[in-house]
Design a protein around this motif. Structure first.
Motif, mmCIF file in Angstrom:
data_model
loop_
_atom_site.group_PDB
_atom_site.id
_atom_site.type_symbol
_atom_site.label_atom_id
_atom_site.label_comp_id
_atom_site.label_asym_id
_atom_site.label_seq_id
_atom_site.Cartn_x
_atom_site.Cartn_y
_atom_site.Cartn_z
ATOM 1 N N UNK A 117 13.845 -39.545 65.657
ATOM 2 C CA UNK A 117 14.494 -40.522 66.521
ATOM 3 C C UNK A 117 15.919 -40.805 66.052
ATOM 4 N N UNK A 118 16.773 -41.153 66.984
ATOM 5 C CA UNK A 118 18.163 -41.423 66.637
ATOM 6 C C UNK A 118 18.305 -42.576 65.648
ATOM 7 N N UNK A 119 17.461 -43.599 65.779
ATOM 8 C CA UNK A 119 17.649 -44.807 64.962
ATOM 9 C C UNK A 119 16.865 -44.805 63.659
ATOM 10 N N UNK A 120 15.724 -44.123 63.633
ATOM 11 C CA UNK A 120 14.891 -44.215 62.419
ATOM 12 C C UNK A 120 14.278 -42.887 61.986
ATOM 13 N N UNK A 121 14.610 -41.798 62.647
ATOM 14 C CA UNK A 121 14.123 -40.498 62.207
ATOM 15 C C UNK A 121 12.629 -40.321 62.399
ATOM 16 N N UNK A 122 12.002 -39.590 61.487
ATOM 17 C CA UNK A 122 10.573 -39.305 61.531
ATOM 18 C C UNK A 122 9.825 -40.169 60.529
ATOM 19 N N UNK A 123 8.617 -40.567 60.880
ATOM 20 C CA UNK A 123 7.778 -41.297 59.939
ATOM 21 C C UNK A 123 7.247 -40.335 58.877
ATOM 22 N N UNK A 124 6.718 -40.884 57.790
ATOM 23 C CA UNK A 124 6.130 -40.028 56.758
ATOM 24 C C UNK A 124 4.963 -39.222 57.316
ATOM 25 N N UNK A 125 4.171 -39.834 58.197
ATOM 26 C CA UNK A 125 3.049 -39.118 58.798
ATOM 27 C C UNK A 125 3.545 -37.933 59.620
ATOM 28 N N UNK A 126 4.661 -38.110 60.312
ATOM 29 C CA UNK A 126 5.243 -37.005 61.090
ATOM 30 C C UNK A 126 5.841 -35.941 60.192
ATOM 31 N N UNK A 127 6.495 -36.359 59.120
ATOM 32 C CA UNK A 127 7.044 -35.388 58.174
ATOM 33 C C UNK A 127 5.940 -34.525 57.567
ATOM 34 N N UNK A 128 4.771 -35.104 57.392
ATOM 35 C CA UNK A 128 3.656 -34.367 56.807
ATOM 36 C C UNK A 128 3.096 -33.293 57.727
ATOM 37 N N UNK A 129 3.493 -33.304 58.991
ATOM 38 C CA UNK A 129 3.070 -32.243 59.907
ATOM 39 C C UNK A 129 3.838 -30.946 59.642
ATOM 40 N N UNK A 130 4.936 -31.045 58.913
ATOM 41 C CA UNK A 130 5.762 -29.873 58.619
ATOM 42 C C UNK A 130 5.432 -29.337 57.237
ATOM 43 N N UNK A 131 5.684 -28.042 57.057
ATOM 44 C CA UNK A 131 5.443 -27.413 55.757
ATOM 45 C C UNK A 131 6.653 -27.494 54.843
ATOM 46 N N UNK A 132 7.837 -27.672 55.427
ATOM 47 C CA UNK A 132 9.054 -27.785 54.623
ATOM 48 C C UNK A 132 9.958 -28.837 55.257
ATOM 49 N N UNK A 133 10.824 -29.429 54.435
ATOM 50 C CA UNK A 133 11.763 -30.443 54.912
ATOM 51 C C UNK A 133 13.187 -30.006 54.590
ATOM 52 N N UNK A 134 14.099 -30.294 55.508
ATOM 53 C CA UNK A 134 15.511 -30.023 55.245
ATOM 54 C C UNK A 134 16.322 -31.294 55.423
ATOM 55 N N UNK A 135 17.425 -31.342 54.691
ATOM 56 C CA UNK A 135 18.365 -32.456 54.811
ATOM 57 C C UNK A 135 19.777 -31.875 54.822
ATOM 58 N N UNK A 136 20.556 -32.304 55.801
ATOM 59 C CA UNK A 136 21.941 -31.863 55.898
ATOM 60 C C UNK A 136 22.798 -32.793 55.047
ATOM 61 N N UNK A 137 23.374 -32.260 54.008
ATOM 62 C CA UNK A 137 24.192 -33.089 53.129
ATOM 63 C C UNK A 137 25.471 -33.511 53.840
ATOM 64 N N UNK A 138 25.884 -34.730 53.556
ATOM 65 C CA UNK A 138 27.103 -35.259 54.181
ATOM 66 C C UNK A 138 27.785 -36.208 53.207
ATOM 67 N N UNK A 139 28.954 -36.664 53.583
ATOM 68 C CA UNK A 139 29.735 -37.539 52.723
ATOM 69 C C UNK A 139 29.020 -38.863 52.477
ATOM 70 N N UNK A 140 29.133 -39.363 51.262
ATOM 71 C CA UNK A 140 28.543 -40.658 50.945
ATOM 72 C C UNK A 140 29.185 -41.786 51.747
ATOM 73 N N UNK A 141 30.382 -41.545 52.247
ATOM 74 C CA UNK A 141 31.060 -42.574 53.031
ATOM 75 C C UNK A 141 30.347 -42.846 54.344
ATOM 76 N N UNK A 142 29.644 -41.827 54.882
ATOM 77 C CA UNK A 142 28.893 -42.008 56.130
ATOM 78 C C UNK A 142 27.865 -40.887 56.193
ATOM 79 N N UNK A 143 26.651 -41.184 55.792
ATOM 80 C CA UNK A 143 25.642 -40.146 55.617
ATOM 81 C C UNK A 143 24.868 -39.827 56.889
ATOM 82 N N UNK A 144 24.878 -40.712 57.869
ATOM 83 C CA UNK A 144 24.052 -40.537 59.055
ATOM 84 C C UNK A 144 24.718 -39.619 60.072
#
Length: 301
Positions: A117-144
């Motif tokens: 979701x745009x405002x809160x992403x995926x819940x932990x239960x939803x993340x557990x449906x996946x076998x791997x997780x990715x995160x796009x690194x971004x500047x600490x000044x604005x991470x979202x």
């Protein structure tokens, strides 16, 4: 022959709220040769004027999008799934990977790339449906990152990697199975007169197993396992969810095949039959107190 990303990969948006975002996602999917869009309980008019305005010439992606009520329904038919998260990993024990490292794995089999979701992403239960997780690194000044921007980055990585794999196959001779090649050297574009080369796995960071079990088969196994463990007292209702997460992570690392999942489910069915068929002895089952009455009580959270 390596199947195309267009044939293998579906983009899954969980409860998207912005029609402009959905339209933008459709556009970038068409830019990068993808066409399977799955919307889980969308919270906006994905066929409306705003979505079409952003989709431009990709309105067909919106018109052919599949709408489902739940994430498990979106994953039916997939054998691999990667979820995206903006979290830094402290609230979830699964390791976070870079898109360039993890996404090529999706090219090898029917797969899903899941966005929250745009405002809160995926819940932990939803993340557990996946076998791997990715995160796009971004500047600490604005991470979202905006949802459509995150999809664009990932779709580009898939498009780029598929092109690299195609180039590699064109260069390799006398190789019948590219997955037998442990490492390949991928040439990058010329930069300031210098060619750089870096070792990389050809398509994935993990073994490519034949006949991998569809995710819905695994989900059926998890439901059976949870029911059995509740019945025998290993799980308690108030802790079942957190402990089942650990079982999910265990099997997500194993990538079981169809036959292996069938075997595991057969063990559960036989155990349930035995519980019903054989009466308990009036003598204590705890071996004179050597075992606790509820083995689950000694498990750490």
């Amino acid at each position: 022959m390596i199947a195309t990303a267009s044939a293998n990969i579906r983009i899954v948006l969980v409860e998207p709220a912005g029609p402009l975002n959905v339209g933008s996602v459709a556009r970038v999917m068409k830019n990068m040769g993808l066409h399977q869009l799955i919307l889980v309980n969308p919270q906006c008019d994905y066929l409306g004027e705003e979505a079409r305005l952003m989709a431009v010439r990709a309105a067909s992606i919106l018109e052919t999008a599949t709408v489902v009520e739940s994430l498990p329904a979106a994953l039916v038919g997939c054998v691999r799934a990667i979820a995206t998260t903006g979290d830094d990993g402290r609230s979830h024990p699964m390791p976070l990977e870079a898109p360039a490292d993890a996404l090529p794995w999706l090219l090898e089999a029917p797969s899903a790339l899941i966005f929250g979701r745009e405002d809160c992403g995926l819940t932990n239960a939803e993340l557990n449906r996946a076998q791997r997780l990715i995160r796009i690194k971004s500047s600490d000044a604005y991470t979202s990152l905006n949802l459509a921007q995150a999809v664009a980055i990932c779709c580009y990585e898939l498009y780029r990697e598929e092109g690299s794999a195609t180039d590699f196959l064109g260069d390799v001779t006398d190789v019948t199975d590219v997955t037998d090649v442990t490492y390949v050297t991928r040439k990058t574009k010329k930069s300031e007169g210098i060619f750089s080369q870096s070792p990389t796995l050809p398509l994935s960071q993990s073994p490519s197993l034949p006949n991998s079990a569809p995710l819905e088969n695994l989900e059926g196994y998890y439901q059976q396992l949870e029911g059995l463990l509740l019945k025998i007292g290993y799980l308690q209702p108030h802790t079942a969810a957190s402990r089942m997460e650990k079982f999910r992570r265990l099997y997500n690392r194993a990538y079981p095949t169809v036959d292996e999942v069938a075997m595991l489910r057969g063990v559960i069915r036989q155990t349930e039959w035995a519980i019903k068929s054989y009466p308990r002895s009036p003598v204590s089952d705890t071996l004179d107190g050597a075992l606790p009455e509820n083995p689950g009580d000694i498990q750490s959270e």
